[in-house]
Design an enzyme around this catalytic site. Structure first.
Site, mmCIF file in Angstrom:
data_model
loop_
_atom_site.group_PDB
_atom_site.id
_atom_site.type_symbol
_atom_site.label_atom_id
_atom_site.label_comp_id
_atom_site.label_asym_id
_atom_site.label_seq_id
_atom_site.Cartn_x
_atom_site.Cartn_y
_atom_site.Cartn_z
ATOM 1 N N THR A 112 3.931 4.289 8.864
ATOM 2 C CA THR A 112 2.490 4.518 8.853
ATOM 3 C C THR A 112 2.145 5.237 10.137
ATOM 4 O O THR A 112 2.778 4.984 11.169
ATOM 5 C CB THR A 112 1.704 3.194 8.767
ATOM 6 O OG1 THR A 112 0.344 3.405 9.175
ATOM 7 C CG2 THR A 112 2.289 2.132 9.673
ATOM 8 N N CYS A 152 -1.797 10.667 7.759
ATOM 9 C CA CYS A 152 -1.820 9.335 7.161
ATOM 10 C C CYS A 152 -0.827 9.407 6.018
ATOM 11 O O CYS A 152 -0.849 10.378 5.244
ATOM 12 C CB CYS A 152 -3.211 8.973 6.655
ATOM 13 S SG CYS A 152 -3.261 7.409 5.756
#
Length: 231
Positions: A83, A197
């Site tokens: 992430t 992202c």
């Protein structure tokens, strides 16, 4: 072959992309029935997401550090935090383990440098776009200028990530919103756009725009394979 440590589940939707990309790359490089050696720990993202929006980053670091310790104990040679946003606490996680972290911003910026990108737009969660832990690292370490969307655009980008993409919802209307922001960043001089992202690549593909996109999930996964297969 080194064992890749994957700290995933943030969200599991994008962790699937990591797992697939890593194994496909290993198969393509080595052939036959080869696949990657992986030790993965997948967290409950609901717990992490609540702490993020409460600004309780120390608590998120504690959860992820314990997960990273379990990954190391499982035999991983290095760690991927799967992430972008949680690289905010990468230093705290790294201090809790003895294996190195392959940083997603570094892997992405090295690719930008190779492609001679001097100014780049950054999309991501509001945390990633607003705060310096990610964009300033790219500016300081790699001398690449980073521009981000306006405050209103950041809200749109952020909400689509958490309310749609992390839930596996892919909407054409949301894709158009993202493409508007991408075009605006390009008009400000951005030569390319970082999809900062890991869920964004589920929504926006290179085929959707002529502006060059850098998928951090794909870049991070490929960097992991190169490291895993290095001598």
């Amino acid at each position: 072959m080194k064992t890749i440590g994957m700290l995933g589940g943030m969200s599991w939707e994008s962790t699937v992309s990591y797992y697939k990309a890593i194994n496909e790359s290993v198969k393509n490089r080595l052939g036959s029935l080869h696949s990657a050696k992986i030790c993965m720990y997948s967290v409950d993202f609901d717990e992490i997401e609540k702490l993020q929006h409460q600004g309780k980053w120390t608590e998120t670091a504690e959860i992820l550090s314990k997960a990273a310790q379990n990954i190391e104990a499982g035999g991983a040679d290095f760690l991927l935090i799967c992430t972008n946003t949680m690289h905010k606490v990468a230093a705290q996680i790294e201090s809790s383990i003895s294996i190195p972290i392959l940083h997603i911003a570094d892997a992405t910026a090295k690719t930008l440098v190779l492609d001679n990108i001097k100014k780049v737009g950054l999309l991501g969660t509001r945390f990633t776009m607003e705060q310096d832990f990610y964009k300033q690292r790219i500016i300081d370490k790699f001398a690449i200028d980073v521009v981000v969307p306006s405050a209103d655009e950041q809200t749109i980008i952020h909400d689509i990530i958490y309310k749609e993409l992390c839930l596996g919802k892919i909407k054409g209307s949301s894709r158009q919103e993202y493409l508007k922001v991408i075009n605006n960043l390009h008009s400000q001089g951005a030569q390319a756009i970082i999809l900062g992202c890991t869920e964004i690549a589920l929504l926006v593909k290179q085929s959707d725009t002529d502006i060059r996109l850098y998928d951090t999930t794909a870049i991070h996964a490929e960097a992991a394979v190169k490291l895993a297969l290095s001598q």
